[in-house]
Design a protein around this motif. Structure first.
Motif, PDB file in Angstrom:
ATOM      1  N   CYS A  39       0.844  -1.199   0.000  1.00  0.00           N
ATOM      2  CA  CYS A  39       0.000   0.000   0.000  1.00  0.00           C
ATOM      3  C   CYS A  39       0.876   1.246   0.000  1.00  0.00           C
ATOM      4  CB  CYS A  39      -0.896   0.036   1.229  1.00  0.00           C
ATOM      5  SG  CYS A  39      -2.207  -1.208   1.215  1.00  0.00           S
ATOM      6  N   ASN A  40       0.413   2.294  -0.662  1.00  0.00           N
ATOM      7  CA  ASN A  40       1.191   3.532  -0.694  1.00  0.00           C
ATOM      8  C   ASN A  40       0.954   4.411   0.527  1.00  0.00           C
ATOM      9  OD1 ASN A  40      -1.388   4.426  -1.312  1.00  0.00           O
ATOM     10  ND2 ASN A  40      -0.736   5.784  -2.967  1.00  0.00           N
ATOM     11  N   SER A  41       0.078   3.990   1.441  1.00  0.00           N
ATOM     12  CA  SER A  41      -0.166   4.761   2.658  1.00  0.00           C
ATOM     13  C   SER A  41      -0.840   3.862   3.691  1.00  0.00           C
ATOM     14  CB  SER A  41      -1.060   5.976   2.381  1.00  0.00           C
ATOM     15  OG  SER A  41      -2.364   5.563   1.990  1.00  0.00           O
ATOM     16  N   TYR A  42      -0.784   4.285   4.929  1.00  0.00           N
ATOM     17  CA  TYR A  42      -1.522   3.583   5.984  1.00  0.00           C
ATOM     18  C   TYR A  42      -3.023   3.725   5.739  1.00  0.00           C
ATOM     19  CZ  TYR A  42      -3.208   2.250  10.622  1.00  0.00           C
ATOM     20  OH  TYR A  42      -3.868   1.638  11.661  1.00  0.00           O
ATOM     21  N   ALA A  43      -3.435   4.866   5.213  1.00  0.00           N
ATOM     22  CA  ALA A  43      -4.852   5.063   4.891  1.00  0.00           C
ATOM     23  C   ALA A  43      -5.330   4.012   3.897  1.00  0.00           C
ATOM     24  CB  ALA A  43      -5.074   6.462   4.328  1.00  0.00           C
ATOM     25  N   ALA A  44      -4.494   3.700   2.906  1.00  0.00           N
ATOM     26  CA  ALA A  44      -4.857   2.673   1.924  1.00  0.00           C
ATOM     27  C   ALA A  44      -4.988   1.319   2.602  1.00  0.00           C
ATOM     28  CB  ALA A  44      -3.821   2.623   0.812  1.00  0.00           C
ATOM     29  N   ARG A  45      -4.086   1.039   3.523  1.00  0.00           N
ATOM     30  CA  ARG A  45      -4.176  -0.218   4.271  1.00  0.00           C
ATOM     31  C   ARG A  45      -5.506  -0.310   5.014  1.00  0.00           C
ATOM     32  NH1 ARG A  45       0.161  -3.174   8.158  1.00  0.00           N
ATOM     33  NH2 ARG A  45      -1.283  -4.722   9.011  1.00  0.00           N
ATOM     34  N   ARG A  46      -5.868   0.768   5.708  1.00  0.00           N
ATOM     35  CA  ARG A  46      -7.102   0.724   6.495  1.00  0.00           C
ATOM     36  C   ARG A  46      -8.342   0.699   5.605  1.00  0.00           C
ATOM     37  NH1 ARG A  46      -7.530  -1.630  10.324  1.00  0.00           N
ATOM     38  NH2 ARG A  46      -8.838  -0.299  11.637  1.00  0.00           N
ATOM     39  N   MET A  47      -8.281   1.322   4.437  1.00  0.00           N
ATOM     40  CA  MET A  47      -9.415   1.240   3.518  1.00  0.00           C
ATOM     41  C   MET A  47      -9.631  -0.209   3.079  1.00  0.00           C
ATOM     42  SD  MET A  47     -11.893   2.821   1.978  1.00  0.00           S
ATOM     43  CE  MET A  47     -11.500   4.554   2.202  1.00  0.00           C
ATOM     44  N   LEU A  48      -8.545  -0.916   2.795  1.00  0.00           N
ATOM     45  CA  LEU A  48      -8.661  -2.321   2.414  1.00  0.00           C
ATOM     46  C   LEU A  48      -9.197  -3.166   3.566  1.00  0.00           C
ATOM     47  CD1 LEU A  48      -5.338  -2.694   0.431  1.00  0.00           C
ATOM     48  CD2 LEU A  48      -7.629  -3.106  -0.495  1.00  0.00           C
ATOM     49  N   GLU A  49      -8.728  -2.899   4.760  1.00  0.00           N
ATOM     50  CA  GLU A  49      -9.137  -3.701   5.906  1.00  0.00           C
ATOM     51  C   GLU A  49     -10.556  -3.386   6.366  1.00  0.00           C
ATOM     52  OE1 GLU A  49      -4.725  -4.391   7.935  1.00  0.00           O
ATOM     53  OE2 GLU A  49      -5.927  -2.647   8.507  1.00  0.00           O
ATOM     54  N   LEU A  50     -10.929  -2.091   6.364  1.00  0.00           N
ATOM     55  CA  LEU A  50     -12.224  -1.694   6.899  1.00  0.00           C
ATOM     56  C   LEU A  50     -13.353  -1.803   5.878  1.00  0.00           C
ATOM     57  CD1 LEU A  50     -11.071   1.437   8.936  1.00  0.00           C
ATOM     58  CD2 LEU A  50     -11.700  -0.804   9.856  1.00  0.00           C
ATOM     59  N   ARG A  51     -13.086  -1.362   4.665  1.00  0.00           N
ATOM     60  CA  ARG A  51     -14.144  -1.414   3.650  1.00  0.00           C
ATOM     61  C   ARG A  51     -14.242  -2.794   3.009  1.00  0.00           C
ATOM     62  NH1 ARG A  51     -14.631   1.905  -2.148  1.00  0.00           N
ATOM     63  NH2 ARG A  51     -16.603   0.895  -2.764  1.00  0.00           N
ATOM     64  N   TRP A  52     -13.072  -3.362   2.676  1.00  0.00           N
ATOM     65  CA  TRP A  52     -13.060  -4.591   1.895  1.00  0.00           C
ATOM     66  C   TRP A  52     -12.784  -5.838   2.731  1.00  0.00           C
ATOM     67  CZ3 TRP A  52     -14.897  -4.092  -2.855  1.00  0.00           C
ATOM     68  CH2 TRP A  52     -14.856  -2.814  -3.449  1.00  0.00           C
ATOM     69  N   GLU A  53     -12.523  -5.651   4.024  1.00  0.00           N
ATOM     70  CA  GLU A  53     -12.291  -6.758   4.952  1.00  0.00           C
ATOM     71  C   GLU A  53     -11.144  -7.661   4.501  1.00  0.00           C
ATOM     72  OE1 GLU A  53     -16.294  -8.373   4.943  1.00  0.00           O
ATOM     73  OE2 GLU A  53     -16.745  -7.295   6.795  1.00  0.00           O
ATOM     74  N   TYR A  54     -10.089  -7.031   3.995  1.00  0.00           N
ATOM     75  CA  TYR A  54      -8.921  -7.795   3.558  1.00  0.00           C
ATOM     76  C   TYR A  54      -8.179  -8.338   4.770  1.00  0.00           C
ATOM     77  CZ  TYR A  54      -4.651  -9.145   1.197  1.00  0.00           C
ATOM     78  OH  TYR A  54      -3.580  -9.868   0.722  1.00  0.00           O
ATOM     79  N   ARG A  55      -7.762  -9.594   4.686  1.00  0.00           N
ATOM     80  CA  ARG A  55      -7.111 -10.247   5.821  1.00  0.00           C
ATOM     81  C   ARG A  55      -5.746 -10.833   5.466  1.00  0.00           C
ATOM     82  NH1 ARG A  55     -10.120  -7.413   7.698  1.00  0.00           N
ATOM     83  NH2 ARG A  55     -11.942  -7.840   9.032  1.00  0.00           N
ATOM     84  N   GLY A  56      -5.233 -10.542   4.281  1.00  0.00           N
ATOM     85  CA  GLY A  56      -3.925 -11.057   3.904  1.00  0.00           C
ATOM     86  C   GLY A  56      -2.788 -10.174   4.397  1.00  0.00           C
ATOM     87  N   GLN A  57      -1.596 -10.419   3.892  1.00  0.00           N
ATOM     88  CA  GLN A  57      -0.426  -9.632   4.272  1.00  0.00           C
ATOM     89  C   GLN A  57      -0.488  -8.249   3.628  1.00  0.00           C
ATOM     90  OE1 GLN A  57       3.546 -11.469   4.249  1.00  0.00           O
ATOM     91  NE2 GLN A  57       2.544 -13.292   3.369  1.00  0.00           N
ATOM     92  N   ILE A  58      -0.145  -7.225   4.399  1.00  0.00           N
ATOM     93  CA  ILE A  58      -0.070  -5.858   3.882  1.00  0.00           C
ATOM     94  C   ILE A  58       1.220  -5.224   4.388  1.00  0.00           C
ATOM     95  CG2 ILE A  58      -1.081  -3.554   3.868  1.00  0.00           C
ATOM     96  CD1 ILE A  58      -3.805  -4.726   4.169  1.00  0.00           C
ATOM     97  N   ARG A  59       1.901  -4.529   3.502  1.00  0.00           N
ATOM     98  CA  ARG A  59       3.064  -3.732   3.888  1.00  0.00           C
ATOM     99  C   ARG A  59       2.902  -2.335   3.299  1.00  0.00           C
ATOM    100  NH1 ARG A  59       7.949  -4.214   6.195  1.00  0.00           N
ATOM    101  NH2 ARG A  59       9.720  -3.015   5.393  1.00  0.00           N
ATOM    102  N   VAL A  60       3.065  -1.318   4.127  1.00  0.00           N
ATOM    103  CA  VAL A  60       2.963   0.071   3.667  1.00  0.00           C
ATOM    104  C   VAL A  60       4.333   0.526   3.187  1.00  0.00           C
ATOM    105  CG1 VAL A  60       2.477   2.456   4.326  1.00  0.00           C
ATOM    106  CG2 VAL A  60       1.041   0.600   5.212  1.00  0.00           C
ATOM    107  N   VAL A  61       4.387   0.951   1.930  1.00  0.00           N
ATOM    108  CA  VAL A  61       5.590   1.556   1.342  1.00  0.00           C
ATOM    109  C   VAL A  61       5.167   2.915   0.800  1.00  0.00           C
ATOM    110  CG1 VAL A  61       7.411   1.357  -0.389  1.00  0.00           C
ATOM    111  CG2 VAL A  61       6.551  -0.704   0.759  1.00  0.00           C
ATOM    112  N   HIS A  62       5.438   3.956   1.563  1.00  0.00           N
ATOM    113  CA  HIS A  62       4.985   5.284   1.163  1.00  0.00           C
ATOM    114  C   HIS A  62       5.562   5.695  -0.189  1.00  0.00           C
ATOM    115  CE1 HIS A  62       3.984   6.242   5.559  1.00  0.00           C
ATOM    116  NE2 HIS A  62       2.873   6.438   4.881  1.00  0.00           N
ATOM    117  N   ASN A  63       4.782   6.445  -0.930  1.00  0.00           N
ATOM    118  CA  ASN A  63       5.302   7.062  -2.149  1.00  0.00           C
ATOM    119  C   ASN A  63       6.482   7.967  -1.816  1.00  0.00           C
ATOM    120  OD1 ASN A  63       3.394   5.816  -3.702  1.00  0.00           O
ATOM    121  ND2 ASN A  63       2.270   7.667  -4.239  1.00  0.00           N
ATOM    122  N   ALA A  64       7.174   8.405  -2.835  1.00  0.00           N
ATOM    123  CA  ALA A  64       8.338   9.259  -2.637  1.00  0.00           C
ATOM    124  C   ALA A  64       8.426  10.275  -3.769  1.00  0.00           C
ATOM    125  CB  ALA A  64       9.609   8.420  -2.568  1.00  0.00           C
ATOM    126  N   LEU A  65       9.337  11.216  -3.621  1.00  0.00           N
ATOM    127  CA  LEU A  65       9.519  12.245  -4.638  1.00  0.00           C
ATOM    128  C   LEU A  65      10.225  11.650  -5.849  1.00  0.00           C
ATOM    129  CD1 LEU A  65       9.272  15.334  -5.274  1.00  0.00           C
ATOM    130  CD2 LEU A  65      11.635  15.519  -4.483  1.00  0.00           C
TER     131      LEU A  65
END
Length: 413
Positions: free
Chosen positions: A146-172
């Motif tokens: 995921c490009n943000s923690y927000a994206a992680r939580r959207m997947l978990e809360l809206r879509w009920e995703y239960r697999g592995q997630i790693r946040v790798v923030h975007n960069a310049l």
């Protein structure tokens, strides 16, 4: 790192943020030792700008749904499924990376196998449409970057995703790096302050709110103006709102801006009251040039702007019906956004222009505070949003998943 061959599935019809991040990712990944990249374009074409840069990176491009000029029909389904199997069998990748495509990816997952498929979420989980195919894909794909923690939580809360997630923030992106060292900014001695908006002109970006905030600031005695970089379907509506509010002499619509460093030299503060923003790349870009930002406290923007340090985050409190009264449109708004304060998903709200104007004034009415924010913005980008680090972390995650079964290379077996 054991990775050598990556097969990317990505839509390249346009030349927006995801596409630009993708082509620079491929180039830097090659520099870091992952030399073979093949690309499956999921749309109708590859944008000319993107194509030229991919060719420079020696990445071969094929099309997902086209055999030559012939578009494969949806039925019988075996045609497209067979195409996917042939693509994967021909390329023999170490890993398959699906970029921001929640729909139409089941055949890809089946052809590649779950053990070497990673989905890279960059905003698609906010999109409207809760289809069975999306649910099934998320039930079967075992690993997501995921490009943000927000994206992680959207997947978990809206879509009920239960697999592995790693946040790798975007960069310049390297192409946006300042050509020389940037000194912290100072407020102009003249007292004339210039606000800046960088966005595609569509309802979701909240540009109408920035225009209302400008009008309020001018009523309060500020010698302020607004420059808007970008175009889009809301241009005419926004221009009408500018005239209705009587600030036509103080707003410049610059359209698409080719030289963004020059644009940042023309402004003192970035204003980004978006209704949805999975990450907030524009705020990173502005920070690299020493521009503090006032943003909506929604989705991933609070992960980019350190509230009170590199800018200010304003909590959205007003309804979409209020937004219509303020001149905002209703097209393509997401059904949900992520509230980082309550850690919940909710229907979109908008920033109150009065609160937005108040936050802007707070950044601009203290010269020392402004300079400190500029200093911290430059430092934050140099410390937290380095593109080489971003690519290395993503590649290490993909490598660890393929060879160890886990996205986090530092985790215990």
């Amino acid at each position: 790192m054991k990775l050598d061959r990556l097969l990317h599935y990505v839509s390249l019809d346009g030349a927006g943020g995801v596409e630009q991040q993708f082509v620079e990712f491929v180039r830097v990944a090659r520099e870091q030792g992952v030399s073979n990249h093949n690309v499956v374009a999921c749309g109708r074409r590859v944008h000319p700008l993107i194509r030229a840069r991919l060719e420079a990176s020696q990445a071969a491009v094929t099309f997902e749904k086209y055999a030559g000029r012939f578009k494969l029909p949806k039925w019988p389904a075996s045609l497209r499924a067979g195409r996917q199997r042939r693509l994967v069998a021909t390329q023999q990748p170490d890993a398959v990376v699906i970029w921001n495509r929640l729909r139409d990816s089941l055949d890809t997952l089946a052809a590649a196998g779950a053990e070497r498929t990673i989905y890279w979420e960059r905003g698609a989980s906010w999109f409207a449409g809760d289809s069975e195919d999306k649910r099934r894909f998320l039930a079967e794909v075992p690993a997501i970057i995921c490009n943000s923690y927000a994206a992680r939580r959207m997947l978990e809360l809206r879509w009920e995703y239960r697999g592995q997630i790693r946040v790798v923030h975007n960069a310049l992106r390297p192409s946006l790096l300042p050509a020389q060292a940037i000194e912290p900014r100072r407020l102009p001695n003249s007292g004339q302050v210039v606000l800046g908006v960088v966005a595609r002109l569509q309802p979701i970006k909240g540009v109408a709110l920035a225009i209302h905030a400008l009008a309020l600031l001018r009523e309060q005695g500020w010698d302020a103006s607004l420059r808007i970089a970008g175009d889009g379907p809301e241009t005419q509506r926004l221009q009408s709102e500018v005239q209705r509010l009587g600030v036509g002499a103080h707003v410049i619509f610059e359209g698409l801006v080719a030289e963004m460093p020059a644009f940042y030299q023309r402004i003192d503060l970035l204003v980004h009251p978006a209704l949805r923003e999975p990450f907030g790349q524009i705020a990173v870009e502005a920070g690299a040039y020493g521009i503090p930002a006032v943003v909506a406290a929604v989705d991933g923007l609070v992960e980019v702007i350190d509230d009170g340090v590199t800018g200010l985050c304003v909590k959205p409190t007003r309804s979409l019906s209020d937004y219509r009264e303020l001149g905002g449109g209703e097209e393509d708004l997401p059904p949900y956004v992520y509230d980082p304060v309550s850690d919940t998903i909710d229907t979109p709200k908008v920033v109150d222009p009065n609160e937005l104007a108040r936050a802007i004034a707070a950044c601009l009415d203290d010269a020392d505070r402004y300079r400190a924010m500029s200093t911290q913005a430059i430092a934050a980008v140099a410390r937290r949003f380095v593109f080489d680090d971003h690519v290395h972390e993503a590649l290490a995650s993909i490598d660890a998943f393929v060879h160890l079964g886990r996205l986090d290379p530092g985790a215990r077996p």
